[in-house]
Design a protein around this motif. Structure first.
Motif, mmCIF file in Angstrom:
data_model
loop_
_atom_site.group_PDB
_atom_site.id
_atom_site.type_symbol
_atom_site.label_atom_id
_atom_site.label_comp_id
_atom_site.label_asym_id
_atom_site.label_seq_id
_atom_site.Cartn_x
_atom_site.Cartn_y
_atom_site.Cartn_z
ATOM 1 N N TRP A 1 0.845 -1.188 0.000
ATOM 2 C CA TRP A 1 0.000 0.000 0.000
ATOM 3 C C TRP A 1 0.885 1.245 0.000
ATOM 4 O O TRP A 1 2.052 1.194 0.399
ATOM 5 C CB TRP A 1 -0.947 0.028 1.206
ATOM 6 C CG TRP A 1 -0.253 -0.068 2.531
ATOM 7 C CD1 TRP A 1 0.017 -1.217 3.233
ATOM 8 C CD2 TRP A 1 0.291 1.006 3.292
ATOM 9 N NE1 TRP A 1 0.675 -0.911 4.397
ATOM 10 C CE2 TRP A 1 0.867 0.449 4.457
ATOM 11 C CE3 TRP A 1 0.350 2.381 3.133
ATOM 12 C CZ2 TRP A 1 1.489 1.212 5.429
ATOM 13 C CZ3 TRP A 1 0.973 3.143 4.102
ATOM 14 C CH2 TRP A 1 1.524 2.555 5.238
ATOM 15 N N ALA A 2 0.310 2.363 -0.482
ATOM 16 C CA ALA A 2 1.015 3.650 -0.478
ATOM 17 C C ALA A 2 -0.014 4.748 -0.222
ATOM 18 O O ALA A 2 -1.154 4.662 -0.683
ATOM 19 C CB ALA A 2 1.726 3.882 -1.803
ATOM 20 N N THR A 3 0.385 5.779 0.525
ATOM 21 C CA THR A 3 -0.513 6.890 0.826
ATOM 22 C C THR A 3 0.214 8.224 0.645
ATOM 23 O O THR A 3 1.427 8.318 0.821
ATOM 24 C CB THR A 3 -1.044 6.835 2.272
ATOM 25 O OG1 THR A 3 0.048 6.868 3.181
ATOM 26 C CG2 THR A 3 -1.879 5.596 2.504
ATOM 27 N N LEU A 4 -0.565 9.240 0.303
ATOM 28 C CA LEU A 4 -0.102 10.624 0.278
ATOM 29 C C LEU A 4 -1.071 11.402 1.146
ATOM 30 O O LEU A 4 -2.287 11.341 0.940
ATOM 31 C CB LEU A 4 -0.090 11.188 -1.143
ATOM 32 C CG LEU A 4 0.203 12.691 -1.251
ATOM 33 C CD1 LEU A 4 1.610 12.993 -0.732
ATOM 34 C CD2 LEU A 4 0.046 13.144 -2.690
ATOM 35 N N GLU A 5 -0.539 12.114 2.121
ATOM 36 C CA GLU A 5 -1.368 12.837 3.087
ATOM 37 C C GLU A 5 -0.958 14.315 3.086
ATOM 38 O O GLU A 5 0.224 14.632 3.132
ATOM 39 C CB GLU A 5 -1.108 12.222 4.462
ATOM 40 C CG GLU A 5 -1.919 12.743 5.575
ATOM 41 C CD GLU A 5 -1.557 12.034 6.862
ATOM 42 O OE1 GLU A 5 -1.224 12.743 7.825
ATOM 43 O OE2 GLU A 5 -1.598 10.795 6.919
ATOM 44 N N VAL A 6 -1.950 15.193 2.979
ATOM 45 C CA VAL A 6 -1.712 16.638 3.043
ATOM 46 C C VAL A 6 -2.586 17.192 4.155
ATOM 47 O O VAL A 6 -3.787 16.915 4.201
ATOM 48 C CB VAL A 6 -2.058 17.321 1.705
ATOM 49 C CG1 VAL A 6 -1.849 18.827 1.806
ATOM 50 C CG2 VAL A 6 -1.224 16.743 0.563
ATOM 51 N N GLY A 7 -1.973 17.967 5.065
ATOM 52 C CA GLY A 7 -2.716 18.462 6.209
ATOM 53 C C GLY A 7 -2.426 19.920 6.505
ATOM 54 O O GLY A 7 -1.453 20.491 6.022
ATOM 55 N N ARG A 8 -3.303 20.506 7.303
ATOM 56 C CA ARG A 8 -3.164 21.910 7.688
ATOM 57 C C ARG A 8 -3.448 22.040 9.174
ATOM 58 O O ARG A 8 -4.550 21.762 9.636
ATOM 59 C CB ARG A 8 -4.148 22.757 6.892
ATOM 60 C CG ARG A 8 -4.172 24.198 7.273
ATOM 61 C CD ARG A 8 -3.110 24.956 6.553
ATOM 62 N NE ARG A 8 -3.316 26.383 6.813
ATOM 63 C CZ ARG A 8 -2.348 27.241 6.869
ATOM 64 N NH1 ARG A 8 -1.121 26.834 6.662
ATOM 65 N NH2 ARG A 8 -2.574 28.497 7.098
ATOM 66 N N GLY A 9 -2.444 22.427 9.939
ATOM 67 C CA GLY A 9 -2.589 22.726 11.354
ATOM 68 C C GLY A 9 -2.102 24.139 11.562
ATOM 69 O O GLY A 9 -2.642 25.086 11.008
ATOM 70 N N SER A 10 -0.984 24.287 12.286
ATOM 71 C CA SER A 10 -0.375 25.608 12.423
ATOM 72 C C SER A 10 0.359 25.991 11.141
ATOM 73 O O SER A 10 0.719 27.127 10.946
ATOM 74 C CB SER A 10 0.577 25.623 13.619
ATOM 75 O OG SER A 10 1.559 24.621 13.461
#
Length: 99
Positions: free
Chosen positions: A78-87
């Motif tokens: 399996w492979a994942t790409l994660e994009v997030g927004r915190g500070s």
């Protein structure tokens, strides 16, 4: 502390398991830190999956991050790409094998 309580409540509730995931883990350091997340799958087509989630972590600073995950899940890997927004914006790539 409220973020941890929310993450644990969501982990233990049945909501995250309808078509999603939830987990907590401790990473042995230095420093030792913890992370909990809940994800909800919003689209799935064959081996591709799109999910939205919330992640709470204690390092490098305690914060809750909203993220989007695009995953490819095949029988042996399996492979994942994660994009997030915190500070600030962040991204992560994950790859794993199944056995």
């Amino acid at each position: 502390m409220r973020a941890l309580a929310l993450a644990l409540a969501l982990t233990l509730s049945g909501l995250a398991y309808a078509s999603g995931r939830a987990a907590c883990r401790v990473v042995q350091g230095p420093p030792t830190w913890g992370v909990c997340y809940v994800e909800q799958v919003v689209w799935r087509e064959g081996p591709l999956e799109l999910a939205g989630g919330l992640e709470w972590r204690t390092w490098p600073e305690a914060e809750v991050v909203a993220y989007t995950l695009l995953g490819l899940y095949l029988p042996s890997w399996w492979a994942t790409l994660e994009v997030g927004r915190g500070s600030g914006w962040r991204w992560a790539v994950g790859v794993g094998i199944r056995w």
